[in-house]
Design an enzyme around this catalytic site. Structure first.
Site, mmCIF file in Angstrom:
data_model
loop_
_atom_site.group_PDB
_atom_site.id
_atom_site.type_symbol
_atom_site.label_atom_id
_atom_site.label_comp_id
_atom_site.label_asym_id
_atom_site.label_seq_id
_atom_site.Cartn_x
_atom_site.Cartn_y
_atom_site.Cartn_z
ATOM 1 N N TYR A 142 0.866 -1.179 0.000
ATOM 2 C CA TYR A 142 0.000 0.000 0.000
ATOM 3 C C TYR A 142 0.904 1.230 0.000
ATOM 4 O O TYR A 142 1.599 1.509 0.980
ATOM 5 C CB TYR A 142 -0.874 -0.057 1.254
ATOM 6 C CG TYR A 142 -1.924 1.003 1.413
ATOM 7 C CD1 TYR A 142 -2.272 1.879 0.395
ATOM 8 C CD2 TYR A 142 -2.611 1.108 2.625
ATOM 9 C CE1 TYR A 142 -3.250 2.831 0.567
ATOM 10 C CE2 TYR A 142 -3.602 2.066 2.810
ATOM 11 C CZ TYR A 142 -3.911 2.925 1.792
ATOM 12 O OH TYR A 142 -4.884 3.872 1.978
ATOM 13 N N LYS A 166 -1.226 -1.206 -4.356
ATOM 14 C CA LYS A 166 -2.314 -0.261 -4.071
ATOM 15 C C LYS A 166 -1.700 1.135 -4.040
ATOM 16 O O LYS A 166 -0.969 1.493 -3.110
ATOM 17 C CB LYS A 166 -2.982 -0.598 -2.737
ATOM 18 C CG LYS A 166 -4.180 0.282 -2.417
ATOM 19 C CD LYS A 166 -4.798 -0.120 -1.082
ATOM 20 C CE LYS A 166 -5.970 0.795 -0.731
ATOM 21 N NZ LYS A 166 -6.553 0.452 0.589
#
Length: 312
Positions: A142, A166
């Site tokens: 992320y 992400k």
């Protein structure tokens, strides 16, 4: 039995809902509400879920609680759903959490943004490698709250366990350059929800995390279908109806100057208005003020009207 790697990648090409953590008035987690939310969101058509994630108040949970909320998510979902569980902190703590998640049977680990003040890009790649040494479960790093280079992002896609990234940086140019420079086998996911779905799609995004779609999943599903079909006019209209509530989430709240401070309680309010379980928050997050709650309700019902006209 966790999903195979190719199945995880396929689930990343869609809409991923965050499973928020409902706290009662005493700050205790109501696990059954997580299960029910997961079941209802699955019934709506969603197939990817983020447990113990940023929006789940990851940093307000203990290690044991992160495992418990992830277990509740898994208990509420059938085997064809994809559950990504948040992992972060020191190498030893993260490895401990990975092992616990693997015992539960998660489908992928979402490696949280670094919480160090000072970060070295090669050191961060080494960190991912060290975490990968204790598992064969796929990783989805992320990327948020720091400004990595394109070279770092490309190198990230070459790591053995990484199947997706992400991306939650408000820079579509860097995104496009990283997608071009990185591995073709990695799925790029928009981590900034519906507002960036249209612009990021053109740069190589294949899925997105939910914002408004956490409590009105039909919007995200319709938006994903429009993007997949190349129906840009409809995609923009769907994106636009999400903007008032998403802009509300970005607000500072009262007696505060930090952006996004009401993001989590705003989504919890949306969940409650949509018939799901919201619940209280934990410090350092604060609940909506009565005035903010009234404003959220007003924006929600306008969203509801827009959905009736555009989606149904």
């Amino acid at each position: 039995m966790p999903l195979a790697v190719d199945e995880v990648k396929d689930r990343l090409r869609g809409v991923a809902a965050g499973l928020l953590t409902p706290f009662d008035e005493n700050g205790e987690i109501e696990h059954w509400k997580i299960e029910e939310n997961a079941q209802s969101l699955y019934d709506s058509g969603l197939r990817s879920f983020l447990a113990a994630a940023n929006i789940s108040e990851y940093h307000s949970l203990t290690q044991n609680e992160r495992v418990e909320v992830t277990e509740a998510a898994l208990d509420g979902l059938p085997s064809d759903a994809c559950v990504l569980a948040g992992v972060g902190g020191s190498t030893a703590s993260a490895q401990e959490l990975i092992r616990a998640y693997d015992r539960l049977g998660v489908d992928a680990h979402m490696i949280m943004p670094p919480d160090h003040t000072y970060v070295h890009e090669q050191g961060l790649l080494d960190y991912f490698d060290d975490l990968a040494s204790v598992t064969e479960t796929p990783f989805v790093p992320y990327i948020r709250a720091f400004e990595p280079s394109v070279d770092f992002l490309a190198d990230l896609t070459q790591l053995e366990n990484v199947v997706g990234v992400k991306y939650a940086i408000k820079d579509p140019v860097k995104l496009g350059a990283a997608v071009a420079a990185g591995s073709d086998d990695v799925v790029w996911v928009n981590g900034l929800a519906e507002p960036y779905a249209v612009s990021f799609w053109g740069e190589g995004i294949e899925g997105f995390s939910a914002g408004v779609s956490n409590f009105r999943p039909e919007v995200g599903l319709e938006l994903f279908d429009a993007l997949t079909a190349g129906d840009w006019e409809r995609a923009r209209k769907l994106r636009n109806i999400c903007l008032p509530y998403q802009n509300f989430r970005d607000r500072t709240g009262q007696r505060n100057t930090l952006e996004g401070a009401i993001s989590v309680p705003a989504v919890k309010k949306g969940l409650e208005l949509a018939g799901y379980h919201g619940g209280n928050v934990r410090e350092p997050i604060r609940s909506l003020s009565p005035q903010e709650a009234d404003e959220a309700e007003e924006i929600y019902y306008q969203l509801d009207d827009d959905i009736d006209h555009l989606v149904h």
